[in-house]
Design a protein around this motif. Structure first.
Motif, mmCIF file in Angstrom:
data_model
loop_
_atom_site.group_PDB
_atom_site.id
_atom_site.type_symbol
_atom_site.label_atom_id
_atom_site.label_comp_id
_atom_site.label_asym_id
_atom_site.label_seq_id
_atom_site.Cartn_x
_atom_site.Cartn_y
_atom_site.Cartn_z
ATOM 1 N N ARG A 17 -21.241 34.223 106.645
ATOM 2 C CA ARG A 17 -20.977 34.045 105.212
ATOM 3 C C ARG A 17 -20.751 35.398 104.540
ATOM 4 N N ARG A 21 -17.363 36.678 102.752
ATOM 5 C CA ARG A 21 -17.396 37.179 101.370
ATOM 6 C C ARG A 21 -16.679 38.522 101.292
ATOM 7 N N ARG A 24 -12.804 37.846 101.585
ATOM 8 C CA ARG A 24 -12.232 37.336 100.335
ATOM 9 C C ARG A 24 -12.180 38.424 99.266
ATOM 10 N N VAL A 33 -17.721 43.801 94.605
ATOM 11 C CA VAL A 33 -18.296 43.055 95.726
ATOM 12 C C VAL A 33 -18.237 43.895 97.002
#
Length: 532
Positions: A17, A21, A24, A33
């Protein structure tokens, strides 16, 4: 899975995950991010072909000042846990210009500062490398070998010109020499067959549909004799070169179209698939290949082999063109999201270890991109062997009924190995064939139970990469037998099968095969095109 072949789900889900992340955020150029996912540490490292940045501050400053990265698509994701809280991820990607990239990242699970005991995965070291765009890597203009075409493209004209406009306008089609092309005889890969063939007055239905959509028939490409081989070699016309794996076979029996498409001399290969004749050359030549649902596409104007299993298929270099061409041939149908990708360890075990590793990496990337779940199901190895034996018996019996008279009237006109397969069919009696069909019905029911809407089986398209052209014939036959045990499953089920060129064994292509329930062709195509 098997010993030495870690389970696809062994990677920590929270790690995957975090990795997605990061992916993306990278595509969105979300700097905040990306900064949060790199360890806030003076020892964090990021390097590429030019230089190395050391420390979170340097990396963040570099990232804030650079241009957004070009769009890319994950094709393989390799995960190796070093400890429960540390892992290496090697992610391979492709760009729209045909270039490639590799990211190697060291991820660590670290405590989050503040109250509580939460932890999160962050990158502590990363290295990025990129390959050149396709045009720069390809060098000289593509060519094709003499074993590719029976009727080659003309210097100034195509063999058959399509409609002025259409969704496939000016796409070049290499037609397997089993389809009727008006103005030409069908050669079926054999000089004796060609000598007795008459000039076709009408196009085969599939050829007609592609022409009506604006595509041009660039040429008529060679096939293995009467489509009864998977090697891609022909003792009469030679073996076409494999541009994706020089010195190795293309796979058959859609050998000529695969070579033409892989070389860039055609955009679409129109072929057939009875027992893998689209999926094997797709795997060996690094192409997308679709075997359509049995009876979904009209076979008028086609020289068949075993009518219970014969179906029409397509080969392309790009997923989007495959979907566009399939849309012309397939009947209208709804689609389902493929939410579940089912891995069967007993099928993985039929492939060489290096192929299993490559397919695992490609499948993980596909599942992450599509948001699909990976789950495991099992099939009894003894039943798999019985299914293969029954499939082979029915295929050979039907092939003899269709072409036995030609074989009898032309002794010695076929490759001895191909002739032996036909003659074996002549020795299969009605009782044996009937019993084999009972086994196939049970096999079909068991496989369909694994394939509700929204589900696809995922396994290697072939047992190995393409064999060397000069490999011992006995070894080639062994590879053929192992691969047939994989390819026969979609054939005996009448199901669509899609081969993706995303796995790699070193520099050699190999296919990831997805099989869905009959009629779910468009669902498979949607899976590989919806995320670009």
């Amino acid at each position: 899975m098997t010993a030495g072949d870690p389970d696809l789900r062994s990677a920590d889900p929270s790690l995957l995950r975090a990795f997605m992340r990061y992916e993306r955020a990278l595509m969105a150029n979300d700097v905040s991010v990306l900064d949060a996912l790199f360890a806030d540490d003076t020892g964090t490292i990021r390097s590429d072909g030019g230089y190395t940045l050391v420390g979170h501050e340097q990396i963040a400053e570099f990232r804030a000042g650079r241009q957004p990265p070009p769009p890319r698509r994950l094709v393989r994701v390799h995960v190796r846990h070093l400890t429960p809280d540390a892992a290496v991820i090697v992610a391979e990607s492709s760009r729209q210009d045909g270039g490639t990239g590799v990211q190697t990242q060291v991820w660590q699970r670290r405590d989050i500062p503040g109250p509580g005991t939460e932890s999160a995965w962050v990158v502590t070291a990363a290295h990025v490398s990129t390959g050149p765009p396709r045009a720069a890597a390809a060098g000289a203009a593509p060519g094709v070998s003499p074993g590719t075409w029976r009727v080659p493209p003309g210097a100034d004209a195509v063999v058959a010109q399509g409609a002025e406009r259409g969704p496939l306008a000016r796409a070049r089609v290499a037609v397997k020499d089993l389809f009727a092309v008006a103005g030409h005889p069908i050669g079926a890969g054999n000089p004796a067959w060609l000598a007795a063939a008459s000039i076709e007055r009408e196009h085969a239905d599939a050829v007609h549909r592609l022409l009506a959509a604006g595509a041009d028939v660039a040429g008529i490409a060679h096939t293995d004799e009467l489509a009864f081989s998977l090697a891609g070699t022909n003792i009469h016309y030679g073996a076409p070169d494999n541009p994706a794996a020089p010195g190795r076979v293309t796979g058959g029996s859609t050998s000529g179209p695969a070579a033409a498409v892989a070389a860039g001399a055609a955009d679409i290969g129109l072929g057939t698939d009875t027992a893998g004749s689209i999926r094997v050359p797709a795997s060996y030549c690094g192409l997308y290949g679709l075997r359509t649902t049995h009876d979904a596409v009209d076979r008028r104007g086609l020289v068949g082999l075993a009518p219970s299993f014969d179906t029409i298929g397509l080969l392309t270099r790009e997923a989007t063109l495959l979907a566009e061409a399939a849309d012309i041939l397939l009947p209208p149908a709804g689609t389902h999201d493929i939410d579940d990708l089912v891995v069967v360890p007993e099928l993985q075990a039929l492939a060489e270890p290096a192929v299993r590793v490559a397919v695992r990496a490609a499948l993980r990337a596909l599942a992450l991109r599509a948001g699909s779940r990976l789950r495991t199901a099992h099939l009894d190895p003894d039943r798999l062997e019985a299914w293969f034996a029954a499939f082979r018996a029915v295929q050979q019996a039907e092939a003899w009924r269709l072409h036995g008279r030609f074989v009898e009237e032309h002794p010695g006109a076929l490759d001895p190995a191909v002739e032996a397969r036909f003659r074996q069919g002549g020795r299969i009696g009605a009782k044996e064939e009937s019993a084999a069909r009972v086994v196939l019905r049970a096999a079909r029911n068991e496989l369909l139970a694994l394939l509700p809407a929204g589900t696809a089986l995922a396994f290697p398209a072939t047992s190995s990469p393409a064999p060397q052209r000069d490999r011992d014939p006995a070894e080639v036959e062994a590879v053929r037998a192992a691969t047939l045990r994989l390819t026969c499953l979609a054939s005996l089920t009448g199901a669509p099968a899609l081969s993706l060129p995303t796995p790699r064994v070193g520099a050699l292509p190999v296919g990831l095969c997805l099989v869905a329930a009959p009629g779910e062709d468009r669902s498979l195509l949607r899976l590989i095109t919806k995320d670009g």
